[in-house]
Design an enzyme around this catalytic site. Structure first.
Site, PDB file in Angstrom:
ATOM      1  CD  GLU B  60       2.850   4.135  -4.421  1.00  0.00           C
ATOM      2  OE1 GLU B  60       2.357   2.993  -4.545  1.00  0.00           O
ATOM      3  OE2 GLU B  60       2.844   4.743  -3.339  1.00  0.00           O
ATOM      4  CG  HIS B 129      10.576   5.470   4.196  1.00  0.00           C
ATOM      5  ND1 HIS B 129      10.118   4.188   4.348  1.00  0.00           N
ATOM      6  CD2 HIS B 129       9.501   6.272   4.414  1.00  0.00           C
ATOM      7  CE1 HIS B 129       8.830   4.212   4.671  1.00  0.00           C
ATOM      8  NE2 HIS B 129       8.432   5.462   4.708  1.00  0.00           N
TER       9      HIS B 129
HETATM   10  C1  LIG Z   1       3.857   1.381  -1.863  1.00  0.00           C
HETATM   11  C2  LIG Z   1       3.810   2.395  -0.772  1.00  0.00           C
HETATM   12  N1  LIG Z   1       3.356   3.630  -1.034  1.00  0.00           N
HETATM   13  C3  LIG Z   1       3.314   4.575  -0.072  1.00  0.00           C
HETATM   14  C4  LIG Z   1       3.745   4.305   1.193  1.00  0.00           C
HETATM   15  C5  LIG Z   1       3.726   5.393   2.279  1.00  0.00           C
HETATM   16  N2  LIG Z   1       2.726   5.052   3.311  1.00  0.00           N
HETATM   17  C6  LIG Z   1       3.083   4.401   4.434  1.00  0.00           C
HETATM   18  S1  LIG Z   1       1.731   4.000   5.350  1.00  0.00           S
HETATM   19  C7  LIG Z   1       0.671   4.703   4.253  1.00  0.00           C
HETATM   20  C8  LIG Z   1      -0.796   4.681   4.519  1.00  0.00           C
HETATM   21  C9  LIG Z   1      -1.300   3.283   4.825  1.00  0.00           C
HETATM   22  O1  LIG Z   1      -2.640   3.359   5.243  1.00  0.00           O
HETATM   23  P1  LIG Z   1      -3.411   2.025   5.610  1.00  0.00           P
HETATM   24  O2  LIG Z   1      -3.194   1.017   4.536  1.00  0.00           O
HETATM   25  O3  LIG Z   1      -4.823   2.388   5.913  1.00  0.00           O
HETATM   26  O4  LIG Z   1      -2.680   1.456   6.887  1.00  0.00           O
HETATM   27  P2  LIG Z   1      -2.601   2.152   8.328  1.00  0.00           P
HETATM   28  O5  LIG Z   1      -1.356   2.988   8.337  1.00  0.00           O
HETATM   29  O6  LIG Z   1      -3.846   2.972   8.519  1.00  0.00           O
HETATM   30  O7  LIG Z   1      -2.520   1.033   9.317  1.00  0.00           O
HETATM   31  C10 LIG Z   1       1.368   5.245   3.170  1.00  0.00           C
HETATM   32  C11 LIG Z   1       0.746   5.967   2.033  1.00  0.00           C
HETATM   33  C12 LIG Z   1       4.230   2.994   1.443  1.00  0.00           C
HETATM   34  N3  LIG Z   1       4.688   2.647   2.656  1.00  0.00           N
HETATM   35  N4  LIG Z   1       4.236   2.071   0.452  1.00  0.00           N
END
Ligand SMILES: Cc1ncc(C[n+]2csc(CCOP(=O)(O)OP(=O)(O)O)c2C)c(N)n1
Ligand SMILES: Cc1ncc(C[n+]2csc(CCOP(=O)(O)OP(=O)(O)O)c2C)c(N)n1
Ligand SMILES: [Mg+2]
Ligand SMILES: [Mg+2]
Lengths: 360, 325, 325, 360
Positions: B60, B129
């Site tokens: 972000e 959230h």
């Molecule tokens: C700071 C932040 N930004 C956005 C989100 C929303 N969000 C939750 S999971 C995710 C993707 C995470 O992907 P990854 O790091 O590859 O982990 P995975 O879910 O594949 O295990 C996002 C964008 C969040 N939880 N925290």
């Protein structure tokens, strides 16, 4: 021009996609009990996923983040860690947490929107799930700093996703860990996707194992669906960190076979063919093939295991559904050890209006 | 005229802005093929391509920072932050740069950026959230903070925010995204910024609220109407600057003020409204001001979120008590 | 009893805490051999070594985050952020984790962290070195925010903050670091948190202020005394929670309230005080409340910082006008 | 284990510490005018530093961040950039800024606490100084994104210090630049210190050129006191970025010969011997040695240059000291294109109480 620094990223695979050894296996792989324990936990995770998703679909659980496809990584990391080590998870690494003593009921309670789910009865020093992506990494470095200052032979393990490695917090923590040679291992679970963003769009890096090189922290890649390989690589990384030789980044190359969460619909963005191909490499089948090839496992064992898991899961769900409901005081009880006087007034107001209708 | 939800109104405005102005760029996590986690950007990448509707890496702070760089070149980035709890990593860029670029360069470089994000709880979402952090943004000079509560106003205000030559934070009430539909003409007409809206006229008590709490406030007003209590309900809409004149005008004839917001009470934005009244309209007050707000606790996990979010009953009781005060 | 400045009082408290409790760790940028950019940690690394008084890499978010990890293991990190404008990168860790760890784990893991930072302008420092952002912290439940204004209280309150089992943000008025000296006994005695202090008693008007503005407020009170106007001056000290009782008590006999702070006015902490009065003490008010604050502009570069910071004259005029209102 | 990725960091030096060519030099090095222009600018920076520090010491300027020791890097980067490129500086890279058209008067005005100093008359699109460490990096990536989307053959250049590379914002920007192959070059000025923290304590990385490897962005190191080497390396990196081949990290290895700022006292933490050794490698002497060896320069030229610089600096100081004072409206004028109505009231209050006493 003269070359002043060189780096290489190695990749490990001890069990291939068919469950065949690619070479000499570590001692634990010859240990029936240890291998079966890991396989059993992987199956439990897989079946728990199905149950949790079903609970969510039927309005009995909130949003849930499945682990299907990543079980080998999660379980092997758990098996490689010591009980006195500390885990800083993200939100889907149940295999590691269950291995360390978190209960299925605690997991369900968390996803039901109830803080009590993070009050782990067993791994008392482990961090709870961490939703703000990347922010768990500095916690792990801080825990490791405490171990270093107290000269305790303990390690911290931080999980991070492929997408999570784009957050500065991850790099800041890795850099601190390198600068102070802290006993911490950063496990990048590269499951191919960050919600709808494929790993290849997330970064120009060819591997996620190299994510620490810029900050002077070595990395290694391992087939994340190879439970023996992951455990071996993690045991090496932890041994190294434990004796003061510093942190490592471990990339576990796996695949998210599920939707991102129950609130997601991966069919919107994920090529069906890719998913199909990934299923062929999933971790349970190859682990089972291996233990069968050792003569340790058969259909009967499988049937018994699945029945056992089903009961264990049903008991957990039962315990979860019969937990005492939370009252409004719950919001105020643990804000401070010594709450400011004003809070009492608000607590009373909250009591007056009650808890509304917690849907789950 | 199509019947659309609030989130569809946002989607319409984004599509319109992208079509009208080649400098407009929509960016954020999962805004592309996935259409955003709330589907606010659905269909846009197909229409405008993967650069004008851009999936970014997961950071972000970087999203806000790159938007500033693009804006300094005359582009108009419209960035999405997935949930308000993930605003924090972007605050350094928003407060130290976005809000200041015009001022510190004496207008040489400007920052026509819009940052959109969901606001508030009530949808049984996971931890982090459901936050209501408007005050963190409102306290910073150089930013406008807007929060629409109907599909049509979401459409018109988002267009205004995108066309504004300065940074605008656009808060979208998560609970209202799909709560109701409204006719929205995609006529490209923007609504004025900086203005509150009187949603319901009344004589006994002035209710001021914003975001999703407008819903509970409206219900309370209707409930109280049956008791013969007539509430004037003001949708603040512009959280920074605040349209104090509209509030004071209403107060001048009701003499009673109840402020309703979901954010924590301590140092919440409601305090600014009450403080301004204590300074500028003290003698209009026939009863103490009341704030009905979230508690000074962490936003609880969702099992208790309804206990945290002011209920219709809590609001109604506050109104009743101002009348007996 | 040594005569010490406020920053020396902080140094004494840190030395005492490090000596008394092996779990206390001082960390931050340049806190080691350099003794901190304001010398608050001077001499400590020599005495306690380079781990207990630790120079960190340059990353505030990481400093806050590692402190949380250390605290979860029972250590007591006392982190320094060099200037308040550099707080932003640490806010995610402070708000999403530090303030919540106890609550979200039901007390299983706790966060006895202190984060110290200079607060406010007036020392002709470069851009981003003069911010007053207390409200960003005060709005978050789970944190305490303290701001001492004398060497002795800095000493006693910092000890209290370090010994408190929960996170405390400790704001140090930059302008007061070396302004005056006071006898401070290094007796290890902590002062109570959560309490405001009446610095000067009076009957006509209640002045509430905090941080460096206490200095100008005191001068205004003295100036007004010559005009026969008697001000009661309250040093808020605890910015979160706010000791409203002390303020309301004073207001009950003065009937007039002027709030003075350096931070921007819009959604500043002064609003919370005025709002509480409008709710709980409306009928004590003989005149409208007044806020004398920084303007709703970016903190200007230092050539104009004195025009931004409320002056003695501005404060005095506000007091005079409440008496004629 | 199989190796899946390999990386190397090369280091460049074209002029050694004595100003001798280490091998074949690029064409521009044979160009008298270009070499003298760079030398003249380096000397101007050095002399300006002395003047600015003196102004600060005598209460006629606020805190000032000197550039002494880093002039070769700053000037060479300026010479390698095109006017239409965009610079995102930190706070001490005056050589680059002056080359691009920022004036000495603007620099003084900024450090006098007057926003007008950042309203550059010439490089209209360059960013102003950036005090929050690391935060300029995403700006440069965003500028580069605009260039990419508009298909303009332009580059953005972001400066960052050795200490600054510990900030997540730097890594986030580098990762974005890599993922999108943006036309941006990140110049890490490794001047050995971040205030009192030596580069070696800041990170475990052996070089700062490798800081981008984790995010898939190549890096190269260059002797930052070698004006020819830095310019060549930067020209290559910019040419590469300009034609769409993506970003680079360039580490310029130099030394901060001054205090961190006039508010700092480096003698508190910096070993005298280290400083002494560093002075032997400083950039002006070796550059002068080179241009003298080419027969382009002599004592007379040096004397004339220094006299010319002195006049130029005095004129700048004169212009600075005679600028119109700022009034209180200054705080309100440029907050918004369309200021909210309320601000007018506050503007009037500010007028009533006046500007206090701006010390400088
Ligand atoms: C700071 C932040 N930004 C956005 C989100 C929303 N969000 C939750 S999971 C995710 C993707 C995470 O992907 P990854 O790091 O590859 O982990 P995975 O879910 O594949 O295990 C996002 C964008 C969040 N939880 N925290
Ligand atoms: C976010 C942030 N934290 C702290 C500071 C205070 N500070 C100013 S310069 C500096 C050190 C920077 O060192 P480096 O990046 O190596 O740049 P150099 O000064 O050596 O050119 C620090 C800590 C700051 N300006 N911004
Ligand atoms: Mg992933
Ligand atoms: Mg440096």
């Amino acid at each position: 021009m003269k070359t002043v620094a060189e780096f290489a990223i190695d990749s490990e695979q001890l069990l291939d996609g068919a469950g065949r050894a690619t070479g000499k296996l570590p001692a634990f792989a010859a240990h029936r009990g240890q291998m079966l324990a890991m396989y059993r936990m992987m199956v439990l995770c897989r079946l728990f996923d199905t149950k949790a998703i079903n609970l969510q679909r039927t309005g009995r659980l909130g949003t849930y983040a499945p682990c299907t496809g990543n079980e080998a990584t999660h379980v092997a990391v758990g098996a490689a860690m010591r009980p006195e080590d500390v885990l800083c998870p993200v939100y889907r690494e149940y295999g590691t947490q269950l291995w360390r003593g978190v209960t299925l009921t605690e997991i369900l309670t968390y996803w039901a929107g109830d803080e009590r789910g993070t009050d782990f009865a067993v791994p008392r020093e482990d961090f709870p799930w961490c939703v703000p992506i990347g922010s768990q990494c500095p916690h792990a470095a801080g825990v490791a700093m405490a171990f270093k200052m107290r000269r305790q032979p303990r390690c911290a393990v931080a999980y991070i996703g492929d997408g999570g490695t784009s957050q500065g917090a991850f790099h800041e923590a890795v850099n601190l860990a390198g600068a102070q040679q802290l006993p911490v291992v950063f496990v990048v679970v590269n499951n191919g996707w960050a919600i709808s963003v494929p790993a290849a769009a997330q970064t120009a890096a060819q591997t996620f194992a190299q994510k620490g090189l810029g900050n002077g922290v070595p990395g290694v890649q391992v087939d994340g669906n190879d439970v023996i390989g992951v455990r071996q690589v993690m045991e090496d990384a932890l041994a190294r960190a434990r004796c003061g030789d510093g942190p490592m980044v471990v990339e576990a190359l796996t695949y998210r076979l599920s939707d991102h969460t129950t609130a997601d619909d991966a069919s919107r963005y994920r090529p069906a063919a890719e998913l199909e191909a990934a299923w062929k490499l999933e971790p349970l089948l190859r682990t089972r093939a291996f233990i069968e090839s050792q003569g340790w496992w058969d259909e009967a064992g499988e049937t018994a295991l699945r029945a056992g898991c089903a009961t264990q899961i049903d008991d957990a769900v039962h315990g979860y559904q019969n937990r005492t409901p939370v009252g409004t005081d719950h919001m105020f009880e643990h804000l401070f050890a010594h709450p400011p006087a004003q809070l009492a007034e608000q607590r009373d107001t909250a009591r007056r209006y009650g808890a509304g209708d917690p849907r789950h | 005229m199509p019947l659309v939800t609030l989130v569809e109104g946002i989607n319409l405005a984004l599509g319109r802005a992208l079509a009208d102005d080649p400098e407009v760029v929509v960016l954020g996590e999962d805004v592309g093929i996935n259409g955003g986690v709330f589907r606010a950007t659905v269909g846009l990448q197909e229409r405008f391509g993967s650069l004008r509707v851009q999936d970014t890496p997961l950071a972000e702070g970087m999203i806000a920072g790159m938007s500033i760089g693009m804006a300094s070149q005359g582009m108009k980035p419209v960035a999405e932050i997935q949930f308000m709890g993930f605003l924090y990593p972007a605050l350094d860029q928003i407060a130290n740069h976005m809000a200041r670029l015009r001022n510190r360069t004496r207008g040489r470089l400007t920052c026509p950026v819009v940052i959109r994000m969901p606001h508030g709880g009530g949808i049984h979402a996971p931890e982090h959230h459901s936050e209501s952090l408007e005050v963190l943004l409102c306290h910073h000079a150089g930013l406008r903070v807007v929060c629409p509560t109907s599909p049509a106003r979401a459409y018109g205000l988002l267009l205004a925010a995108i066309r504004d030559p300065d940074p605008v934070i656009f808060l979208e009430p998560t609970r209202l995204y799909r709560m109701s539909k409204q006719d929205v003409v995609d006529d490209g007409i923007a609504l004025p910024l900086d203005q509150a809206e009187v949603l319901r006229e009344g004589d006994d008590v002035t209710l001021v609220s914003w975001g999703a709490m407008i819903h509970e406030s409206l219900q309370a007003a209707e409930l109280l109407a049956h008791e013969g209590i007539s509430c004037e309900l003001i949708d603040l809409t512009s959280l920074s600057p605040i349209d104090h004149d509209t509030i004071l005008e209403s107060l001048a004839h009701t003499g009673r003020l109840v402020i309703v917001h979901e954010a924590a009470r301590h140092a919440g934005l409601g305090a600014e409204i009450a403080a301004t009244v204590a300074e500028r309209a003290l003698y209009d007050l026939l009863a103490p001001v009341q704030r009905v707000t979230g508690y000074d606790t962490v936003m609880p996990y969702f099992a208790l979120e309804r206990a945290y979010i002011p209920s219709v009953e809590r609001i109604a009781d506050a109104v009743r008590s101002t009348l007996t005060a």
